[in-house]
Design a protein around this motif. Sequence first.
Motif, PDB file in Angstrom:
ATOM      1  N   LYS A 168       4.630  -1.980  -5.446  1.00  0.00           N
ATOM      2  CA  LYS A 168       4.352  -2.297  -6.849  1.00  0.00           C
ATOM      3  C   LYS A 168       2.876  -2.591  -7.069  1.00  0.00           C
ATOM      4  O   LYS A 168       2.395  -2.583  -8.197  1.00  0.00           O
ATOM      5  N   ILE A 169       2.144  -2.830  -5.970  1.00  0.00           N
ATOM      6  CA  ILE A 169       0.723  -3.156  -6.069  1.00  0.00           C
ATOM      7  C   ILE A 169      -0.152  -2.001  -5.595  1.00  0.00           C
ATOM      8  O   ILE A 169      -1.179  -1.706  -6.194  1.00  0.00           O
ATOM      9  N   LEU A 170       0.265  -1.334  -4.532  1.00  0.00           N
ATOM     10  CA  LEU A 170      -0.533  -0.271  -3.912  1.00  0.00           C
ATOM     11  C   LEU A 170       0.115   1.092  -4.133  1.00  0.00           C
ATOM     12  O   LEU A 170       1.324   1.184  -4.296  1.00  0.00           O
ATOM     13  N   ASP A 171      -0.705   2.128  -4.090  1.00  0.00           N
ATOM     14  CA  ASP A 171      -0.205   3.488  -4.287  1.00  0.00           C
ATOM     15  C   ASP A 171       0.005   4.235  -2.972  1.00  0.00           C
ATOM     16  O   ASP A 171       0.895   5.063  -2.872  1.00  0.00           O
ATOM     17  N   SER A 172      -0.796   3.959  -2.003  1.00  0.00           N
ATOM     18  CA  SER A 172      -0.783   4.712  -0.754  1.00  0.00           C
ATOM     19  C   SER A 172       0.349   4.254   0.161  1.00  0.00           C
ATOM     20  O   SER A 172       0.493   3.063   0.448  1.00  0.00           O
ATOM     21  N   HIS A 173       1.133   5.222   0.646  1.00  0.00           N
ATOM     22  CA  HIS A 173       2.221   4.921   1.579  1.00  0.00           C
ATOM     23  C   HIS A 173       1.672   4.267   2.849  1.00  0.00           C
ATOM     24  O   HIS A 173       2.267   3.335   3.391  1.00  0.00           O
ATOM     25  N   GLN A 174       0.532   4.748   3.308  1.00  0.00           N
ATOM     26  CA  GLN A 174      -0.083   4.193   4.509  1.00  0.00           C
ATOM     27  C   GLN A 174      -0.492   2.738   4.285  1.00  0.00           C
ATOM     28  O   GLN A 174      -0.269   1.893   5.158  1.00  0.00           O
ATOM     29  N   ASP A 175      -1.081   2.427   3.136  1.00  0.00           N
ATOM     30  CA  ASP A 175      -1.459   1.046   2.828  1.00  0.00           C
ATOM     31  C   ASP A 175      -0.235   0.135   2.745  1.00  0.00           C
ATOM     32  O   ASP A 175      -0.266  -1.005   3.199  1.00  0.00           O
ATOM     33  N   ILE A 176       0.830   0.656   2.172  1.00  0.00           N
ATOM     34  CA  ILE A 176       2.071  -0.118   2.061  1.00  0.00           C
ATOM     35  C   ILE A 176       2.601  -0.457   3.450  1.00  0.00           C
ATOM     36  O   ILE A 176       2.952  -1.610   3.730  1.00  0.00           O
ATOM     37  N   GLU A 177       2.644   0.528   4.334  1.00  0.00           N
ATOM     38  CA  GLU A 177       3.127   0.294   5.698  1.00  0.00           C
ATOM     39  C   GLU A 177       2.234  -0.704   6.439  1.00  0.00           C
ATOM     40  O   GLU A 177       2.736  -1.565   7.163  1.00  0.00           O
ATOM     41  N   GLU A 178       0.922  -0.600   6.243  1.00  0.00           N
ATOM     42  CA  GLU A 178       0.015  -1.534   6.895  1.00  0.00           C
ATOM     43  C   GLU A 178       0.224  -2.957   6.382  1.00  0.00           C
ATOM     44  O   GLU A 178       0.170  -3.913   7.160  1.00  0.00           O
ATOM     45  N   CYS A 179       0.477  -3.099   5.094  1.00  0.00           N
ATOM     46  CA  CYS A 179       0.740  -4.421   4.525  1.00  0.00           C
ATOM     47  C   CYS A 179       2.007  -5.031   5.112  1.00  0.00           C
ATOM     48  O   CYS A 179       2.030  -6.220   5.458  1.00  0.00           O
ATOM     49  N   VAL A 180       3.048  -4.228   5.241  1.00  0.00           N
ATOM     50  CA  VAL A 180       4.296  -4.729   5.814  1.00  0.00           C
ATOM     51  C   VAL A 180       4.070  -5.126   7.271  1.00  0.00           C
ATOM     52  O   VAL A 180       4.511  -6.201   7.707  1.00  0.00           O
ATOM     53  N   ASN A 181       3.361  -4.300   8.021  1.00  0.00           N
ATOM     54  CA  ASN A 181       3.072  -4.636   9.413  1.00  0.00           C
ATOM     55  C   ASN A 181       2.232  -5.906   9.522  1.00  0.00           C
ATOM     56  O   ASN A 181       2.469  -6.744  10.395  1.00  0.00           O
ATOM     57  N   ASP A 182       1.242  -6.045   8.636  1.00  0.00           N
ATOM     58  CA  ASP A 182       0.419  -7.256   8.638  1.00  0.00           C
ATOM     59  C   ASP A 182       1.250  -8.489   8.290  1.00  0.00           C
ATOM     60  O   ASP A 182       1.042  -9.565   8.862  1.00  0.00           O
ATOM     61  N   ALA A 183       2.191  -8.338   7.365  1.00  0.00           N
ATOM     62  CA  ALA A 183       3.062  -9.465   7.003  1.00  0.00           C
ATOM     63  C   ALA A 183       3.942  -9.858   8.188  1.00  0.00           C
ATOM     64  O   ALA A 183       4.136 -11.055   8.460  1.00  0.00           O
ATOM     65  N   LEU A 184       4.455  -8.877   8.912  1.00  0.00           N
ATOM     66  CA  LEU A 184       5.251  -9.175  10.096  1.00  0.00           C
ATOM     67  C   LEU A 184       4.408  -9.883  11.160  1.00  0.00           C
ATOM     68  O   LEU A 184       4.878 -10.820  11.813  1.00  0.00           O
ATOM     69  N   MET A 185       3.163  -9.444  11.299  1.00  0.00           N
ATOM     70  CA  MET A 185       2.274 -10.093  12.264  1.00  0.00           C
ATOM     71  C   MET A 185       1.966 -11.535  11.846  1.00  0.00           C
ATOM     72  O   MET A 185       1.962 -12.441  12.679  1.00  0.00           O
TER      73      MET A 185
ATOM     74  N   ASN B 255       0.693 -11.182  -0.981  1.00  0.00           N
ATOM     75  CA  ASN B 255      -0.676 -11.662  -0.837  1.00  0.00           C
ATOM     76  C   ASN B 255      -1.548 -10.668  -0.077  1.00  0.00           C
ATOM     77  O   ASN B 255      -2.697 -10.430  -0.451  1.00  0.00           O
ATOM     78  N   ILE B 256      -1.007 -10.066   0.958  1.00  0.00           N
ATOM     79  CA  ILE B 256      -1.755  -9.062   1.718  1.00  0.00           C
ATOM     80  C   ILE B 256      -2.034  -7.841   0.845  1.00  0.00           C
ATOM     81  O   ILE B 256      -3.148  -7.313   0.833  1.00  0.00           O
ATOM     82  N   ALA B 257      -1.034  -7.390   0.091  1.00  0.00           N
ATOM     83  CA  ALA B 257      -1.216  -6.227  -0.779  1.00  0.00           C
ATOM     84  C   ALA B 257      -2.236  -6.513  -1.878  1.00  0.00           C
ATOM     85  O   ALA B 257      -3.075  -5.664  -2.187  1.00  0.00           O
ATOM     86  N   LEU B 258      -2.184  -7.703  -2.468  1.00  0.00           N
ATOM     87  CA  LEU B 258      -3.160  -8.058  -3.505  1.00  0.00           C
ATOM     88  C   LEU B 258      -4.574  -8.105  -2.934  1.00  0.00           C
ATOM     89  O   LEU B 258      -5.524  -7.624  -3.577  1.00  0.00           O
ATOM     90  N   ASN B 259      -4.726  -8.660  -1.755  1.00  0.00           N
ATOM     91  CA  ASN B 259      -6.053  -8.703  -1.131  1.00  0.00           C
ATOM     92  C   ASN B 259      -6.569  -7.303  -0.839  1.00  0.00           C
ATOM     93  O   ASN B 259      -7.748  -7.010  -1.047  1.00  0.00           O
ATOM     94  N   ARG B 260      -5.687  -6.419  -0.376  1.00  0.00           N
ATOM     95  CA  ARG B 260      -6.095  -5.034  -0.113  1.00  0.00           C
ATOM     96  C   ARG B 260      -6.475  -4.334  -1.421  1.00  0.00           C
ATOM     97  O   ARG B 260      -7.462  -3.615  -1.489  1.00  0.00           O
ATOM     98  N   TRP B 261      -5.698  -4.555  -2.477  1.00  0.00           N
ATOM     99  CA  TRP B 261      -5.990  -3.941  -3.772  1.00  0.00           C
ATOM    100  C   TRP B 261      -7.344  -4.427  -4.296  1.00  0.00           C
ATOM    101  O   TRP B 261      -8.152  -3.625  -4.763  1.00  0.00           O
ATOM    102  N   LYS B 262      -7.595  -5.730  -4.207  1.00  0.00           N
ATOM    103  CA  LYS B 262      -8.881  -6.278  -4.666  1.00  0.00           C
ATOM    104  C   LYS B 262     -10.029  -5.682  -3.872  1.00  0.00           C
ATOM    105  O   LYS B 262     -11.077  -5.348  -4.443  1.00  0.00           O
ATOM    106  N   HIS B 263      -9.842  -5.541  -2.580  1.00  0.00           N
ATOM    107  CA  HIS B 263     -10.875  -4.955  -1.729  1.00  0.00           C
ATOM    108  C   HIS B 263     -11.168  -3.506  -2.145  1.00  0.00           C
ATOM    109  O   HIS B 263     -12.324  -3.106  -2.259  1.00  0.00           O
ATOM    110  N   GLU B 264     -10.124  -2.739  -2.387  1.00  0.00           N
ATOM    111  CA  GLU B 264     -10.305  -1.348  -2.806  1.00  0.00           C
ATOM    112  C   GLU B 264     -10.994  -1.265  -4.161  1.00  0.00           C
ATOM    113  O   GLU B 264     -11.824  -0.385  -4.385  1.00  0.00           O
ATOM    114  N   GLN B 265     -10.661  -2.161  -5.068  1.00  0.00           N
ATOM    115  CA  GLN B 265     -11.301  -2.158  -6.383  1.00  0.00           C
ATOM    116  C   GLN B 265     -12.779  -2.493  -6.272  1.00  0.00           C
ATOM    117  O   GLN B 265     -13.604  -1.935  -6.976  1.00  0.00           O
TER     118      GLN B 265
END
Length: 110
Positions: A35-52, A76-86
């Motif tokens: 719901k925050i990111l568009d890229s499938h790769q970014d989404i997977e990385e966010c989920v992996n980071d959350a698990l970590m 929170n990880i997805a929002l931080n990634r989105w802010k960074h990309e912006q």
Amino acid sequence: MDDEQIIELFYLRREEAIAETERKHGTVCRMTAGKILDSHQDIEECVNDALMQAWNSIPPHCPSNFAAFLVTLTRNIALNRWKHEQRIKRGGGQISLVLDELTDCVIRKI
């Protein structure tokens, strides 16, 4: 496997805690990041980071609502990634340099 059993695996530092968490809560975490990111790769990385982050914070932290804990981490990880990309799209801090150069050009022509 219920959440209490999964948290117990985290406390025992057993790697299957990650696999069980992914199996049970991976979909909702992906939906949250999606719901925050568009890229499938970014989404997977966010989920992996959350698990970590969950792995690193349990123990000592023991979440009372494990699903909400994971969704919050993922959001929170997805929002931080989105802010960074912006930030990068807006010039990554280089805008002031460009404007200074343009100012020099304009002043010289006047």
